[in-house]
Design an enzyme around this catalytic site. Structure first.
Site, PDB file in Angstrom:
ATOM      1  N   HIS A 124       0.857  -1.199   0.000  1.00 16.92           N
ATOM      2  CA  HIS A 124       0.000   0.000   0.000  1.00 16.92           C
ATOM      3  C   HIS A 124       0.885   1.238   0.000  1.00 16.92           C
ATOM      4  O   HIS A 124       0.806   2.066   0.920  1.00 16.92           O
ATOM      5  CB  HIS A 124      -0.907   0.056   1.237  1.00 16.92           C
ATOM      6  N   HIS A 144     -12.426  -8.603  -5.416  1.00 15.43           N
ATOM      7  CA  HIS A 144     -11.883  -7.300  -4.978  1.00 15.43           C
ATOM      8  C   HIS A 144     -11.052  -6.689  -6.103  1.00 15.43           C
ATOM      9  O   HIS A 144     -10.248  -7.376  -6.730  1.00 15.43           O
ATOM     10  CB  HIS A 144     -11.024  -7.550  -3.729  1.00 15.43           C
ATOM     11  N   GLU A 169      -8.693  -4.275  -5.937  1.00 16.95           N
ATOM     12  CA  GLU A 169      -7.329  -3.776  -5.675  1.00 16.95           C
ATOM     13  C   GLU A 169      -6.297  -4.576  -6.470  1.00 16.95           C
ATOM     14  O   GLU A 169      -6.418  -5.796  -6.644  1.00 16.95           O
ATOM     15  CB  GLU A 169      -7.023  -3.793  -4.173  1.00 16.95           C
ATOM     16  N   ASP A 227      -3.431  -5.847  -6.186  1.00 15.68           N
ATOM     17  CA  ASP A 227      -2.730  -7.063  -5.747  1.00 15.68           C
ATOM     18  C   ASP A 227      -3.568  -8.320  -6.022  1.00 15.68           C
ATOM     19  O   ASP A 227      -3.048  -9.429  -5.970  1.00 15.68           O
ATOM     20  CB  ASP A 227      -2.319  -6.992  -4.268  1.00 15.68           C
ATOM     21  N   HIS A 277     -12.353  -4.414   2.488  1.00  9.39           N
ATOM     22  CA  HIS A 277     -12.101  -3.068   2.956  1.00  9.39           C
ATOM     23  C   HIS A 277     -12.283  -1.994   1.877  1.00  9.39           C
ATOM     24  O   HIS A 277     -11.970  -0.821   2.124  1.00  9.39           O
ATOM     25  CB  HIS A 277     -10.691  -2.971   3.568  1.00  9.39           C
ATOM     26  N   ASP A 283      -9.467 -10.279   1.126  1.00  4.58           N
ATOM     27  CA  ASP A 283      -8.524  -9.722   2.103  1.00  4.58           C
ATOM     28  C   ASP A 283      -8.843 -10.126   3.548  1.00  4.58           C
ATOM     29  O   ASP A 283      -7.932 -10.236   4.374  1.00  4.58           O
ATOM     30  CB  ASP A 283      -8.555  -8.182   2.029  1.00  4.58           C
ATOM     31  N   TYR A 285      -2.094  -7.230  10.398  1.00  2.90           N
ATOM     32  CA  TYR A 285      -2.947  -7.003   9.229  1.00  2.90           C
ATOM     33  C   TYR A 285      -4.265  -6.345   9.663  1.00  2.90           C
ATOM     34  O   TYR A 285      -4.716  -5.364   9.087  1.00  2.90           O
ATOM     35  CB  TYR A 285      -3.201  -8.366   8.588  1.00  2.90           C
ATOM     36  N   HIS A 290      -4.443 -13.486   1.046  1.00  2.00           N
ATOM     37  CA  HIS A 290      -3.049 -13.292   1.465  1.00  2.00           C
ATOM     38  C   HIS A 290      -2.744 -14.298   2.574  1.00  2.00           C
ATOM     39  O   HIS A 290      -3.566 -14.522   3.469  1.00  2.00           O
ATOM     40  CB  HIS A 290      -2.831 -11.898   2.066  1.00  2.00           C
TER      41      HIS A 290
HETATM   42 FE1  FEO Z   1      -7.306  -4.833  -0.661  1.00  2.00          FE
HETATM   43 FE2  FEO Z   1      -5.063  -7.387  -0.747  1.00  2.00          FE
HETATM   44  O1  FEO Z   1      -5.957  -5.883  -1.399  1.00  2.00           O
END
Ligand code: FEO
Length: 396
Positions: free
Chosen positions: A24, A80, A82, A84, A146, A165, A193, A226
């Site tokens: 991030h 999601h 994002e 990643d 999130h 996430d 996290y 993750h």
């Molecule tokens: Fe919200 Fe692992 O990205």
């Protein structure tokens, strides 16, 4: 490359990023690396759940290619937006042109604004189902857990939750499962996290867990995007999330400071001694050199926060100012705090620190402690007594 079959006909096809140290931007230190988990479900129809960070696209494609030809994929479920998790979407979508992408409305909009691609897209909502054959996937929107687009996918036949996430950890490991890694480091990474990403969203976390419990959805395995997969004890991470989201705390104090010539540091150590001599656990971080992400993790289960800064230009020092900016966004509840620091001729740091504490929503227990130039013996005793006093309040 060995195939990783997490349940019969469901494969992990992600990538382990051993060397990433910042996430991030530079808001999160990933000292143990991370993984980007994608999952491939084989049935009459084939579904890929999420992808990986763009630089790891080829690794994911190689893992998929060991199992099936990528062109056989029927659905790509994007839990999601994002990058990643969606970064490899353009690369895999090129290899399976017949595949339809599924996600929430916000996901559709977010993917468009990231990739400007014309993939066939189906918007799904909570309760919508996707028949694969023997399996029927169910979707559960999880807005702001999130990002606005976030969604969980659930496979009832395997009692498998794929929450992206949520329940993740930035933790690179050779093992893919909770029973294959060191429990202490695993839970530390899970807490780190939560503290750094989900803490401000705690009320939504609690509501979502209640929603899942009310729906009586049995969960045998949680496969986040993750870190490790929770197969031995998924209740362990759910219970930890409930405790963190409820802001449950220990009688523990975190002292965060920045010092110009060492006076504020001497104050911090004398204050800490007063707390330790009252039987409380203490963690101390000089924010100019310490890892902020770790400091925030230690704050997650601590009742008391003491924040210190020397005065510079009538205000606080720059590293602690950066810390306060981050801290204010965490919105901790049920916490006690106070400020301290040294000054030369005019103060100012304490006023700024206390203003930041109020903005963060913590309760300021006692007037801040300011000492001019270097603390003498009596002033160090005042610091010690201030620590003792704070410890009593935290214990109470
Ligand atoms: Fe919200 Fe692992 O990205």
């Amino acid at each position: 490359m060995e195939k990783v079959e997490i349940i019969k006909d469901i494969f992990w096809v992600g990538a382990v990023d051993w060397n990433v140290r910042n996430f991030h931007g530079h808001t999160y230190s990933t000292n143990r690396g991370t993984s980007y988990n994608a999952y491939l479900i084989l049935d009459k129809k084939i579904a890929l759940i999420d992808t990986v960070y763009g630089p790891f696209a080829q690794e994911m494609i190689e893992r998929i290619s060991q199992i099936i030809a990528p062109g056989e994929i029927d659905y790509i479920i994007s839990n999601h937006v994002e990058t990643d998790h969606s970064g490899a979407l353009p690369a895999i979508a090129k290899l399976c042109p017949k595949a339809k992408v599924l996600g929430t409305q916000k996901c559709k909009e977010g993917l468009h604004k990231h990739y400007y691609a014309d993939w066939e897209f189906s918007v799904v909502k909570t309760g919508d189902k996707l028949e694969l054959g023997k399996r029927t996937l169910t979707f559960l929107e999880a807005p702001m857990l999130h990002w606005p687009d976030s969604m969980f996918t659930y496979c009832p036949e395997d009692q498998l939750l794929l929450p992206n996430d949520a329940f993740g950890q930035h933790y690179a490991s050779s093992g893919r499962f909770d029973d294959e890694v060191d429990q202490c480091s695993l839970m530390q990474e899970a807490a780190k996290y939560y503290a750094n990403i989900l803490w401000p969203l705690s009320s939504l976390v609690l509501r979502k867990i209640e929603e899942v419990e009310k729906a009586k959805i049995p969960i045998k395995m949680i496969a986040p995007s993750h870190g490790i997969i929770w197969r031995k004890d998924p209740a362990k991470i759910i219970n930890a999330y409930v405790s963190w989201a409820k802001n449950e705390v220990k009688p523990k104090v975190v002292i965060i400071y920045e010092s110009m010539w060492g006076s504020t540091e001497r104050m911090a150590k004398a204050i800490a001694q007063g707390i330790i001599d009252n039987g409380l656990e203490v963690r101390i971080f000089d924010v100019a050199v310490a890892d902020r992400t770790e400091a925030i993790k230690e704050m997650l289960d601590s009742k008391g926060y003491l924040i210190g800064s020397s005065t510079h230009d009538n205000g606080m020092l720059p590293a602690i100012a950066g810390f306060m900016q981050f801290f204010k966004g965490l919105k901790p509840k049920n916490r006690l705090a106070s400020a301290f620091g040294s000054y030369g001729w005019a103060g100012g740091a304490l006023k700024e620190l206390e203003s930041g504490l109020r903005e963060a929503g913590v309760e300021i227990t006692q007037p801040g402690l300011a000492i001019q130039y270097l603390p003498d013996k009596d002033e160090l005793q005042r610091c010690y007594d201030y620590g003792k006093d704070f410890a009593k309040r935290v214990k109470a």
